[in-house]
Design a protein around this motif. Structure first.
Motif, short mmCIF file in Angstrom:
data_model
loop_
_atom_site.label_atom_id
_atom_site.label_comp_id
_atom_site.label_asym_id
_atom_site.label_seq_id
_atom_site.Cartn_x
_atom_site.Cartn_y
_atom_site.Cartn_z
N UNK A 16 19.04 -92.82 -67.50
CA UNK A 16 17.89 -93.53 -67.83
C UNK A 16 17.33 -94.05 -66.41
N UNK A 17 18.15 -94.66 -65.51
CA UNK A 17 17.75 -95.38 -64.25
C UNK A 17 17.49 -94.35 -63.41
N UNK A 18 17.72 -93.09 -63.41
CA UNK A 18 17.38 -92.18 -62.42
C UNK A 18 15.92 -91.67 -62.73
N UNK A 19 15.48 -91.78 -64.15
CA UNK A 19 14.34 -91.27 -64.51
C UNK A 19 13.22 -92.37 -64.30
N UNK A 20 13.90 -93.85 -64.65
CA UNK A 20 12.82 -94.71 -64.30
C UNK A 20 12.55 -95.03 -62.91
N UNK A 21 13.62 -94.73 -61.93
CA UNK A 21 13.33 -94.96 -60.61
C UNK A 21 12.25 -94.16 -60.18
N UNK A 22 12.19 -92.84 -60.54
CA UNK A 22 11.26 -91.85 -60.28
C UNK A 22 9.67 -92.12 -60.86
N UNK A 23 9.68 -92.51 -62.33
CA UNK A 23 8.41 -92.49 -62.92
C UNK A 23 7.80 -93.93 -62.63
N UNK A 78 5.26 -98.97 -73.99
CA UNK A 78 6.03 -97.96 -74.50
C UNK A 78 7.12 -98.53 -75.31
N UNK A 79 7.78 -99.44 -74.84
CA UNK A 79 8.93 -100.26 -75.63
C UNK A 79 8.36 -100.53 -76.85
N UNK A 80 7.31 -101.28 -76.97
CA UNK A 80 6.81 -101.77 -78.21
C UNK A 80 6.77 -100.87 -79.15
N UNK A 88 11.19 -95.06 -74.17
CA UNK A 88 10.01 -95.54 -73.51
C UNK A 88 9.81 -94.81 -72.13
N UNK A 89 10.62 -94.15 -71.68
CA UNK A 89 10.45 -93.25 -70.46
C UNK A 89 9.43 -92.10 -70.81
N UNK A 90 9.23 -91.72 -71.93
CA UNK A 90 8.23 -90.77 -72.32
C UNK A 90 7.08 -91.38 -72.23
N UNK A 91 6.72 -92.80 -72.38
CA UNK A 91 5.44 -93.26 -72.36
C UNK A 91 5.30 -93.35 -70.80
N UNK A 92 6.10 -93.90 -69.90
CA UNK A 92 6.04 -93.89 -68.58
C UNK A 92 5.46 -92.59 -68.24
N UNK A 93 6.01 -91.56 -68.51
CA UNK A 93 5.87 -90.20 -68.05
C UNK A 93 4.35 -89.82 -68.08
#
Length: 199
Positions: free
Chosen positions: A74-81, A100-102, A124-129
């Motif tokens: 999760x952190x790897x993807x979050x740092x990039x996005x 996204x979390x909401x 939520x990462x899919x929303x950030x993507x």
């Protein structure tokens, strides 16, 4: 691809444009993970607890993780996005993450009748993507970013139909519907913003 773009933008913009918001949020999630099971139990998304008044879990459940593997990916993807969003529109990172979390939590609360607990940032990462890909398209006018959105959507459909995850096989149980909810949340967040929201 997103990782290479984030690195390139960081080199071009220098230390003054380091992704501080992304780094701070990642550090907060790192602290939450290091705090152990006692804090985890107080913050995890728990449907019954939320309905009984512990409403903070509606948001905090996304920022705690059940094991190191879960936390690491999760952190790897979050740092990039997060870095991609922050380099393009710094003030959109936190609102897009919260939105996204909401949407993920709203789906888990109302749509997942048999799911009682949930944790992690993958939905939520899919929303950030979605937000990151659209911002990159606006900047570079390259259709590959729409292909990224399409590929992400196809991935979600595959996970929904096969009940299998792609890219990594986590020991924790995946919830593909949360990925779809996050994706939809990212789309709604981006296209429902006022036109003057341009920082």
């Amino acid at each position: 691809m997103f990782a290479e773009i984030a690195q390139y933008q960081c080199q071009c913009q220098g230390v003054r444009r380091a992704p501080w918001r992304t780094l701070i949020l990642a550090m907060i999630m790192g602290v939450l993970y290091a705090a152990g099971h006692m804090l985890f139990g107080c913050l995890i998304f728990d449907k019954e607890a939320i309905l009984n008044g512990q409403v903070w879990r509606f948001l905090t459940g996304h920022f705690v993780h059940c094991n190191f593997e879960h936390f690491f990916w999760d952190m790897a993807a979050f740092m990039i996005l997060g870095s991609v969003i922050e380099f393009n529109k710094p003030h959109r990172l936190v609102p897009s993450l919260v939105a996204s979390c909401f949407f993920v939590s709203l789906w888990l609360l109302l749509g997942e009748k048999h799911l009682t607990t949930y944790c992690g940032l993958s939905g939520a990462l899919n929303g950030l993507l979605v937000v990151a890909a659209i911002l990159q398209w606006q900047r570079f006018h390259n259709k590959i970013f729409f292909l990224v959105l399409l590929a992400a959507f196809i991935k979600i459909i595959f996970e929904l139909t096969t009940h299998q995850t792609i890219f990594c096989d986590l020991s924790s149980q995946s919830v593909p519907t949360s990925h779809l909810a996050g994706y939809i949340g990212g789309v709604i967040f981006y296209f429902c913003q006022p036109r003057q929201f341009t920082p």
